[in-house]
Design a protein around this motif. Structure first.
Motif, PDB file in Angstrom:
ATOM      1  N   VAL A  88       0.838  -1.200   0.000  1.00 24.34           N
ATOM      2  CA  VAL A  88       0.000   0.000   0.000  1.00 24.34           C
ATOM      3  C   VAL A  88       0.873   1.251   0.000  1.00 24.34           C
ATOM      4  CG1 VAL A  88      -1.663   1.332   1.369  1.00 24.34           C
ATOM      5  CG2 VAL A  88      -2.018  -1.121   1.001  1.00 24.34           C
ATOM      6  N   GLU A  89       1.901   1.263   0.809  1.00 24.97           N
ATOM      7  CA  GLU A  89       2.802   2.419   0.877  1.00 24.97           C
ATOM      8  C   GLU A  89       3.478   2.672  -0.479  1.00 24.97           C
ATOM      9  OE1 GLU A  89       7.151   3.423   2.739  1.00 24.97           O
ATOM     10  OE2 GLU A  89       5.905   1.992   3.824  1.00 24.97           O
ATOM     11  N   MET A  90       3.975   1.606  -1.104  1.00 18.58           N
ATOM     12  CA  MET A  90       4.645   1.775  -2.397  1.00 18.58           C
ATOM     13  C   MET A  90       3.657   2.118  -3.506  1.00 18.58           C
ATOM     14  SD  MET A  90       7.795  -0.980  -2.447  1.00 18.58           S
ATOM     15  CE  MET A  90       6.876  -2.417  -1.877  1.00 18.58           C
ATOM     16  N   ALA A  91       2.463   1.531  -3.464  1.00 14.68           N
ATOM     17  CA  ALA A  91       1.448   1.851  -4.485  1.00 14.68           C
ATOM     18  C   ALA A  91       1.049   3.316  -4.386  1.00 14.68           C
ATOM     19  CB  ALA A  91       0.241   0.937  -4.325  1.00 14.68           C
ATOM     20  N   LYS A  92       0.924   3.837  -3.170  1.00 13.89           N
ATOM     21  CA  LYS A  92       0.606   5.265  -3.004  1.00 13.89           C
ATOM     22  C   LYS A  92       1.740   6.130  -3.542  1.00 13.89           C
ATOM     23  CE  LYS A  92      -0.873   8.882   0.203  1.00 13.89           C
ATOM     24  NZ  LYS A  92      -0.377   9.904  -0.699  1.00 13.89           N
ATOM     25  N   ALA A  93       2.980   5.758  -3.234  1.00 14.98           N
ATOM     26  CA  ALA A  93       4.119   6.509  -3.749  1.00 14.98           C
ATOM     27  C   ALA A  93       4.129   6.487  -5.275  1.00 14.98           C
ATOM     28  CB  ALA A  93       5.422   5.940  -3.191  1.00 14.98           C
ATOM     29  N   ASN A  94       3.756   5.361  -5.861  1.00 20.41           N
ATOM     30  CA  ASN A  94       3.695   5.245  -7.314  1.00 20.41           C
ATOM     31  C   ASN A  94       2.641   6.189  -7.888  1.00 20.41           C
ATOM     32  OD1 ASN A  94       4.281   3.879  -9.930  1.00 20.41           O
ATOM     33  ND2 ASN A  94       2.151   3.250  -9.687  1.00 20.41           N
ATOM     34  N   ILE A  95       1.456   6.194  -7.307  1.00 23.95           N
ATOM     35  CA  ILE A  95       0.393   7.102  -7.779  1.00 23.95           C
ATOM     36  C   ILE A  95       0.825   8.559  -7.607  1.00 23.95           C
ATOM     37  CG2 ILE A  95      -1.942   7.959  -7.254  1.00 23.95           C
ATOM     38  CD1 ILE A  95      -2.091   5.412  -8.823  1.00 23.95           C
ATOM     39  N   ASP A  96       1.368   8.889  -6.433  1.00 24.02           N
ATOM     40  CA  ASP A  96       1.795  10.265  -6.178  1.00 24.02           C
ATOM     41  C   ASP A  96       2.840  10.727  -7.198  1.00 24.02           C
ATOM     42  OD1 ASP A  96       0.120  10.339  -3.980  1.00 24.02           O
ATOM     43  OD2 ASP A  96       1.735  10.147  -2.502  1.00 24.02           O
ATOM     44  N   GLU A  97       3.728   9.830  -7.573  1.00 20.06           N
ATOM     45  CA  GLU A  97       4.825  10.186  -8.461  1.00 20.06           C
ATOM     46  C   GLU A  97       4.421  10.180  -9.936  1.00 20.06           C
ATOM     47  OE1 GLU A  97       9.506   9.075  -8.646  1.00 20.06           O
ATOM     48  OE2 GLU A  97       8.142   7.373  -8.408  1.00 20.06           O
ATOM     49  N   THR A  98       3.627   9.200 -10.337  1.00 23.87           N
ATOM     50  CA  THR A  98       3.363   9.017 -11.766  1.00 23.87           C
ATOM     51  C   THR A  98       1.993   9.499 -12.223  1.00 23.87           C
ATOM     52  OG1 THR A  98       2.491   6.760 -11.511  1.00 23.87           O
ATOM     53  CG2 THR A  98       4.894   7.011 -11.812  1.00 23.87           C
ATOM     54  N   ARG A  99       1.034   9.581 -11.320  1.00 26.95           N
ATOM     55  CA  ARG A  99      -0.324  10.006 -11.670  1.00 26.95           C
ATOM     56  C   ARG A  99      -0.914  10.906 -10.598  1.00 26.95           C
ATOM     57  NH1 ARG A  99      -3.443   7.467 -15.542  1.00 26.95           N
ATOM     58  NH2 ARG A  99      -4.613   9.384 -15.265  1.00 26.95           N
ATOM     59  N   PRO A 100      -0.291  12.057 -10.323  1.00 24.29           N
ATOM     60  CA  PRO A 100      -0.793  12.946  -9.269  1.00 24.29           C
ATOM     61  C   PRO A 100      -2.193  13.481  -9.573  1.00 24.29           C
ATOM     62  CG  PRO A 100       0.944  14.021 -10.516  1.00 24.29           C
ATOM     63  CD  PRO A 100       0.912  12.586 -10.966  1.00 24.29           C
ATOM     64  N   ASP A 101      -2.643  13.327 -10.815  1.00 22.01           N
ATOM     65  CA  ASP A 101      -3.988  13.760 -11.190  1.00 22.01           C
ATOM     66  C   ASP A 101      -5.065  12.792 -10.700  1.00 22.01           C
ATOM     67  OD1 ASP A 101      -2.645  12.029 -13.183  1.00 22.01           O
ATOM     68  OD2 ASP A 101      -4.585  12.087 -14.210  1.00 22.01           O
TER      69      ASP A 101
ATOM     70  N   ASP B 136      -6.833   5.981  -3.390  1.00 21.05           N
ATOM     71  CA  ASP B 136      -7.845   5.353  -2.553  1.00 21.05           C
ATOM     72  C   ASP B 136      -7.240   4.120  -1.884  1.00 21.05           C
ATOM     73  OD1 ASP B 136     -10.847   5.326  -1.835  1.00 21.05           O
ATOM     74  OD2 ASP B 136     -10.388   3.250  -2.391  1.00 21.05           O
ATOM     75  N   GLU B 137      -6.954   4.234  -0.620  1.00 22.09           N
ATOM     76  CA  GLU B 137      -6.304   3.139   0.109  1.00 22.09           C
ATOM     77  C   GLU B 137      -7.166   1.888   0.148  1.00 22.09           C
ATOM     78  OE1 GLU B 137      -4.444   2.089   4.479  1.00 22.09           O
ATOM     79  OE2 GLU B 137      -4.472   4.182   3.825  1.00 22.09           O
ATOM     80  N   ASP B 138      -8.485   2.048   0.310  1.00 22.83           N
ATOM     81  CA  ASP B 138      -9.356   0.872   0.356  1.00 22.83           C
ATOM     82  C   ASP B 138      -9.301   0.087  -0.948  1.00 22.83           C
ATOM     83  OD1 ASP B 138     -10.154   1.429   2.965  1.00 22.83           O
ATOM     84  OD2 ASP B 138     -11.915   2.577   2.307  1.00 22.83           O
ATOM     85  N   THR B 139      -9.313   0.791  -2.077  1.00 20.30           N
ATOM     86  CA  THR B 139      -9.221   0.117  -3.373  1.00 20.30           C
ATOM     87  C   THR B 139      -7.891  -0.609  -3.499  1.00 20.30           C
ATOM     88  OG1 THR B 139     -10.685   1.723  -4.413  1.00 20.30           O
ATOM     89  CG2 THR B 139      -9.236   0.489  -5.876  1.00 20.30           C
ATOM     90  N   CYS B 140      -6.828   0.035  -3.046  1.00 18.93           N
ATOM     91  CA  CYS B 140      -5.503  -0.581  -3.105  1.00 18.93           C
ATOM     92  C   CYS B 140      -5.464  -1.853  -2.258  1.00 18.93           C
ATOM     93  CB  CYS B 140      -4.454   0.419  -2.637  1.00 18.93           C
ATOM     94  SG  CYS B 140      -2.770  -0.172  -2.820  1.00 18.93           S
ATOM     95  N   ARG B 141      -5.993  -1.765  -1.048  1.00 18.51           N
ATOM     96  CA  ARG B 141      -6.023  -2.954  -0.185  1.00 18.51           C
ATOM     97  C   ARG B 141      -6.894  -4.054  -0.799  1.00 18.51           C
ATOM     98  NH1 ARG B 141      -3.612  -2.543   4.680  1.00 18.51           N
ATOM     99  NH2 ARG B 141      -2.856  -0.465   5.215  1.00 18.51           N
TER     100      ARG B 141
ATOM    101  N   GLU C 204       1.269  -4.390 -15.358  1.00 18.49           N
ATOM    102  CA  GLU C 204       0.495  -3.188 -15.066  1.00 18.49           C
ATOM    103  C   GLU C 204       1.279  -2.147 -14.274  1.00 18.49           C
ATOM    104  OE1 GLU C 204      -3.413  -4.149 -13.588  1.00 18.49           O
ATOM    105  OE2 GLU C 204      -3.603  -5.794 -15.024  1.00 18.49           O
ATOM    106  N   VAL C 205       2.012  -2.573 -13.271  1.00 20.44           N
ATOM    107  CA  VAL C 205       2.771  -1.627 -12.444  1.00 20.44           C
ATOM    108  C   VAL C 205       4.103  -2.263 -12.074  1.00 20.44           C
ATOM    109  CG1 VAL C 205       2.845  -0.290 -10.295  1.00 20.44           C
ATOM    110  CG2 VAL C 205       0.641  -0.734 -11.398  1.00 20.44           C
ATOM    111  N   ILE C 206       5.149  -1.490 -12.238  1.00 19.06           N
ATOM    112  CA  ILE C 206       6.449  -1.858 -11.673  1.00 19.06           C
ATOM    113  C   ILE C 206       6.929  -0.625 -10.918  1.00 19.06           C
ATOM    114  CG2 ILE C 206       7.707  -1.281 -13.781  1.00 19.06           C
ATOM    115  CD1 ILE C 206       9.684  -3.569 -12.988  1.00 19.06           C
ATOM    116  N   PHE C 207       7.275  -0.824  -9.665  1.00 16.86           N
ATOM    117  CA  PHE C 207       7.693   0.295  -8.816  1.00 16.86           C
ATOM    118  C   PHE C 207       8.856  -0.153  -7.955  1.00 16.86           C
ATOM    119  CE2 PHE C 207       7.735   2.657  -4.843  1.00 16.86           C
ATOM    120  CZ  PHE C 207       7.725   3.969  -5.304  1.00 16.86           C
TER     121      PHE C 207
END
Length: 148
Positions: free
Chosen positions: A15-28, A32-37, A82-85
């Protein structure tokens, strides 16, 4: 440094890394933490998607999320990367390389006909393309998006 399938105990790191990925690559996008979990638990429950962790010792330093589908109008399976971080402190290490090697081995083992991957967020697109070309990926078509 090694790659393994994600464990249930990796959820907070994921969850922490997925949030960092969104913040860095798709700040727009709205994080949503619940969706990520929920995505992580879908992996635990069904392996769809599948998540690998790159760990240094016991510390998760990166992840790759992929899925596999049947083609819609042809025989066979297709894998989507889909995602590599990788955490910024470990970029330039072997983490991304090890994650991609694991993905390719998994796709071959599952009998997939191809892997679709890349970057659909304009973050380091050229660098990502060059990285994937080292693994035999080819540039084809265009990724396009229309925001609504």
């Amino acid at each position: 440094m090694q790659v393994r399938l994600a464990y249930e105990t990796d959820i907070d790191a994921f969850v922490e890394m997925a949030k960092a990925n969104i913040d860095e690559t798709r700040p727009d996008m709205e994080w949503d933490e619940d969706t990520c979990r929920d995505t992580f638990w879908e992996y635990i429950d069904s392996a769809s998607p599948t998540i690998w962790m790159c760990v240094k010792g016991e510390e998760p330093i990166g992840f790759l999320l992929a899925d596999m589908y049947g083609f819609r109008a042809a025989k066979g399976l297709i894998v989507t990367q889909e995602v590599i971080f990788v955490r910024p402190a470990y970029r330039g290490s072997r983490a991304a390389l090890l994650l991609m090697k694991e993905l390719i081995a998994w796709a071959k083992q599952m009998g997939a006909k191809e892997i679709i991957g890349g970057n659909d967020n304009s973050f380091n697109s050229e660098r990502t393309a060059r990285f994937l070309e080292h693994f035999g990926f080819e540039r084809v078509g265009f990724s396009m998006r229309r925001r609504l």
